[in-house]
Design a protein around this motif. Sequence first.
Motif, PDB file in Angstrom:
ATOM      1  N   TYR A 468      36.797  38.413  48.143  1.00  0.00           N
ATOM      2  CA  TYR A 468      35.721  37.855  47.315  1.00  0.00           C
ATOM      3  C   TYR A 468      35.952  38.304  45.878  1.00  0.00           C
ATOM      4  CZ  TYR A 468      31.042  37.096  45.369  1.00  0.00           C
ATOM      5  OH  TYR A 468      29.991  36.711  44.587  1.00  0.00           O
ATOM      6  N   ASP A 469      36.071  37.322  44.942  1.00  0.00           N
ATOM      7  CA  ASP A 469      36.401  37.660  43.559  1.00  0.00           C
ATOM      8  C   ASP A 469      35.209  37.577  42.612  1.00  0.00           C
ATOM      9  OD1 ASP A 469      36.016  34.944  43.296  1.00  0.00           O
ATOM     10  OD2 ASP A 469      38.115  34.467  42.943  1.00  0.00           O
ATOM     11  N   GLY A 470      34.024  37.191  43.117  1.00  0.00           N
ATOM     12  CA  GLY A 470      32.817  37.210  42.304  1.00  0.00           C
ATOM     13  C   GLY A 470      32.778  36.213  41.166  1.00  0.00           C
ATOM     14  N   LYS A 471      33.661  35.243  41.156  1.00  0.00           N
ATOM     15  CA  LYS A 471      33.709  34.323  40.013  1.00  0.00           C
ATOM     16  C   LYS A 471      32.521  33.378  39.967  1.00  0.00           C
ATOM     17  CE  LYS A 471      38.717  34.425  39.459  1.00  0.00           C
ATOM     18  NZ  LYS A 471      39.985  33.656  39.481  1.00  0.00           N
ATOM     19  N   ILE A 472      31.760  33.341  41.046  1.00  0.00           N
ATOM     20  CA  ILE A 472      30.578  32.475  41.053  1.00  0.00           C
ATOM     21  C   ILE A 472      29.461  33.054  40.201  1.00  0.00           C
ATOM     22  CG2 ILE A 472      29.473  33.575  43.050  1.00  0.00           C
ATOM     23  CD1 ILE A 472      28.703  30.768  44.002  1.00  0.00           C
ATOM     24  N   SER A 473      29.586  34.328  39.822  1.00  0.00           N
ATOM     25  CA  SER A 473      28.459  35.029  39.194  1.00  0.00           C
ATOM     26  C   SER A 473      28.213  34.627  37.751  1.00  0.00           C
ATOM     27  CB  SER A 473      28.687  36.541  39.266  1.00  0.00           C
ATOM     28  OG  SER A 473      29.854  36.895  38.560  1.00  0.00           O
ATOM     29  N   SER A 474      29.183  34.819  36.874  1.00  0.00           N
ATOM     30  CA  SER A 474      28.956  34.556  35.459  1.00  0.00           C
ATOM     31  C   SER A 474      30.296  34.454  34.757  1.00  0.00           C
ATOM     32  CB  SER A 474      28.126  35.687  34.837  1.00  0.00           C
ATOM     33  OG  SER A 474      28.891  36.888  34.806  1.00  0.00           O
ATOM     34  N   ARG A 476      31.372  36.670  32.739  1.00  0.00           N
ATOM     35  CA  ARG A 476      31.924  38.011  32.601  1.00  0.00           C
ATOM     36  C   ARG A 476      32.859  38.334  33.765  1.00  0.00           C
ATOM     37  NH1 ARG A 476      27.207  42.101  30.434  1.00  0.00           N
ATOM     38  NH2 ARG A 476      26.545  40.875  28.627  1.00  0.00           N
ATOM     39  N   ALA A 477      33.830  39.209  33.489  1.00  0.00           N
ATOM     40  CA  ALA A 477      34.766  39.614  34.522  1.00  0.00           C
ATOM     41  C   ALA A 477      34.030  40.361  35.635  1.00  0.00           C
ATOM     42  CB  ALA A 477      35.855  40.498  33.921  1.00  0.00           C
ATOM     43  N   PHE A 478      34.385  40.062  36.860  1.00  0.00           N
ATOM     44  CA  PHE A 478      33.795  40.716  38.029  1.00  0.00           C
ATOM     45  C   PHE A 478      34.239  42.179  38.040  1.00  0.00           C
ATOM     46  CE2 PHE A 478      33.929  41.204  42.865  1.00  0.00           C
ATOM     47  CZ  PHE A 478      32.568  41.431  42.960  1.00  0.00           C
ATOM     48  N   SER A 479      33.275  43.094  38.038  1.00  0.00           N
ATOM     49  CA  SER A 479      33.557  44.531  37.983  1.00  0.00           C
ATOM     50  C   SER A 479      32.908  45.213  39.178  1.00  0.00           C
ATOM     51  CB  SER A 479      33.038  45.127  36.674  1.00  0.00           C
ATOM     52  OG  SER A 479      33.594  44.454  35.559  1.00  0.00           O
ATOM     53  N   PRO A 480      33.530  45.129  40.362  1.00  0.00           N
ATOM     54  CA  PRO A 480      32.901  45.673  41.572  1.00  0.00           C
ATOM     55  C   PRO A 480      33.020  47.189  41.655  1.00  0.00           C
ATOM     56  CG  PRO A 480      35.045  44.770  42.112  1.00  0.00           C
ATOM     57  CD  PRO A 480      34.815  44.488  40.647  1.00  0.00           C
ATOM     58  N   TYR A 481      31.897  47.819  41.983  1.00  0.00           N
ATOM     59  CA  TYR A 481      31.900  49.266  42.221  1.00  0.00           C
ATOM     60  C   TYR A 481      31.394  49.514  43.644  1.00  0.00           C
ATOM     61  CZ  TYR A 481      33.216  50.710  37.505  1.00  0.00           C
ATOM     62  OH  TYR A 481      33.912  50.930  36.351  1.00  0.00           O
ATOM     63  N   HIS A 509      30.672  34.150  52.039  1.00  0.00           N
ATOM     64  CA  HIS A 509      29.971  33.092  51.315  1.00  0.00           C
ATOM     65  C   HIS A 509      28.854  33.695  50.456  1.00  0.00           C
ATOM     66  CE1 HIS A 509      31.367  30.773  55.029  1.00  0.00           C
ATOM     67  NE2 HIS A 509      32.174  30.454  54.031  1.00  0.00           N
ATOM     68  N   PHE A 510      28.783  33.266  49.227  1.00  0.00           N
ATOM     69  CA  PHE A 510      27.780  33.787  48.297  1.00  0.00           C
ATOM     70  C   PHE A 510      26.372  33.414  48.752  1.00  0.00           C
ATOM     71  CE2 PHE A 510      25.028  32.887  44.642  1.00  0.00           C
ATOM     72  CZ  PHE A 510      24.936  34.162  44.113  1.00  0.00           C
ATOM     73  N   LEU A 511      25.455  34.391  48.675  1.00  0.00           N
ATOM     74  CA  LEU A 511      24.060  34.156  49.047  1.00  0.00           C
ATOM     75  C   LEU A 511      23.111  34.302  47.870  1.00  0.00           C
ATOM     76  CD1 LEU A 511      23.867  36.126  52.438  1.00  0.00           C
ATOM     77  CD2 LEU A 511      24.094  33.664  52.125  1.00  0.00           C
TER      78      LEU A 511
END
Length: 551
Positions: A468-474, A476-481, A509-511
């Motif tokens: 999961y690369d988080g590109k659906i969010s915004s 800004r670059a996905f910065s997972p912690y 899948h994004f929720l």
Amino acid sequence: MSAVNAGSQYFPGPKQDMDVVRCDGCSNQVDIYCRSCDAKFCGECAGKHLTSYLSKVHDIVPYAERYVKPIAPRCTCQEKMECIMFCQMCNCPICGKCLLGPHQQHAVSDLSEICESQRQIIQKETCYLESSFRETLTKLMCELQEKKNKVPQQYDPLLKKIQHHGKKWHEVVDCVISRHIDDVDKIKQRHLSSIDDTIVTLKGLLVRTENVLTDNLRILKNNKAEEILKYERGLGEFKKIPEYTEFEIPQFTLRPVKVEDIFTKFGFLTPEPKNQDRNVFVPAEVKQTFETIKSGFPSDNLVACVSKEEVWITGKDKIMKRFDSQNTLLETVDTLTGNWPCDVCLTKHGDLLYSDWNDRSVNLVNGGKIKRIVALDGWKPSGICPSCVGELLVCMQSHNEHESKVVRFSKSVVIQEIQYDSNGKPLYSSGGYTMFIAENRNLDVCVSDFRARQVIVVSKWGKLRFKYDGKISSERAFSPYATDTDKMSRIFIVDSGSRCIHVIDADGHFLAFIPACGNIEPLGLSMKDGVMFVGSGNSDIVNCMKYNNYI
């Protein structure tokens, strides 16, 4: 209103009151009720009752008026006095004598009025329980019982489908086995036929050899010149042994049977997701309420949830602190080496675990004492989490920080290493960045890889399920912690760049998005029973908030 009706509105009598009520002393009809003794008598037996217990004060009323006013208790100070007032300051009933004595300056009320008010409350709540609540519970229980009775039938088609599919698999396996056996039988028959043909050839040659030998021995024995001169040299066919084709027994190469491959190829369950219309979270539509804890760590606040009300917090400090949600410091513990923890979590027994990057160890805190439970050679630990079955999952990097892997420990013994995908490529990035880890209820291992800007999810056996690369969010670059999971196997990921928390399902899948709340850059995350603790990376703030309403 008659006395009988007045009494019945407060306390409807039991069903037997509709019939003739008999005296406790004889079989006559009841006339009198002694409220002090909770006994009913006819007129004659009432006199006997009063004379039998002269030392006791009796509260005698007509039987029909037994519930008109409450039975007053005896005063605790004046045993023979009946309480008539209620002291609001002392919250207790009192008699007339006490009213002029110790309770003289206290605010009091008429006891019967207080009881009347309470009776009305009891009556109202009783009516609610009898008419509404009990009926609702009974109806719901009946509905659930009906659903329960239907459940086995509802699952029958699913089970039959799996069993039918299983039979097909067995047929295919049996067919494959049969084909292999047939092939082996054919090779075996060719092998046997080759030997039989060679034996026949050798037998014929042996017969001819015997005939020639017989003739030669006869010539030699007779020693007649005529036969000797007629002998023709002819060993041509007897100089070479007929060739035999060697057959090697074929070898059967076994392919390893992996359970995960069988699961993947056999099929899988896909439960129907509910409430799909609530998949997208819009922060402006929700007023989030949360409580704030001041940890005292100026940055890098990592959290390990003890309960809905308590949490362990660490930062760039050797001290680990336990707070409640009201910002009360409950306990502090120093790390064993004086290094700050790289990650923290709790065992299933509620003990604190922390990883020490520089010491290359994982340590257990129990009763204020620290014990090193994992010591690594050539590797440095970062993210840690307990598994559902009591094992320990540890993210680690090599000493030169060129390799990364996840190792599963059982009582300090390595039982699994997860490092490469099916093509032999590294699953995780390297370079000294902390990786965080969590395990799903379905036993998937979820790793938050900041440098790769991905969350990598593998099965229990280490096979890659998705990234999961988080590109659906915004933008800004996905910065997972930090990451965590809940009882529905949903995965929660802190995104420091977008200052929110991503929620994805067990298949990636994004929720939804959940805002971190407040002016913090989120870093740490830990959840329990619908409560989420979020630690700040740029301040000493830890937010405590509920999350169930979002998804």
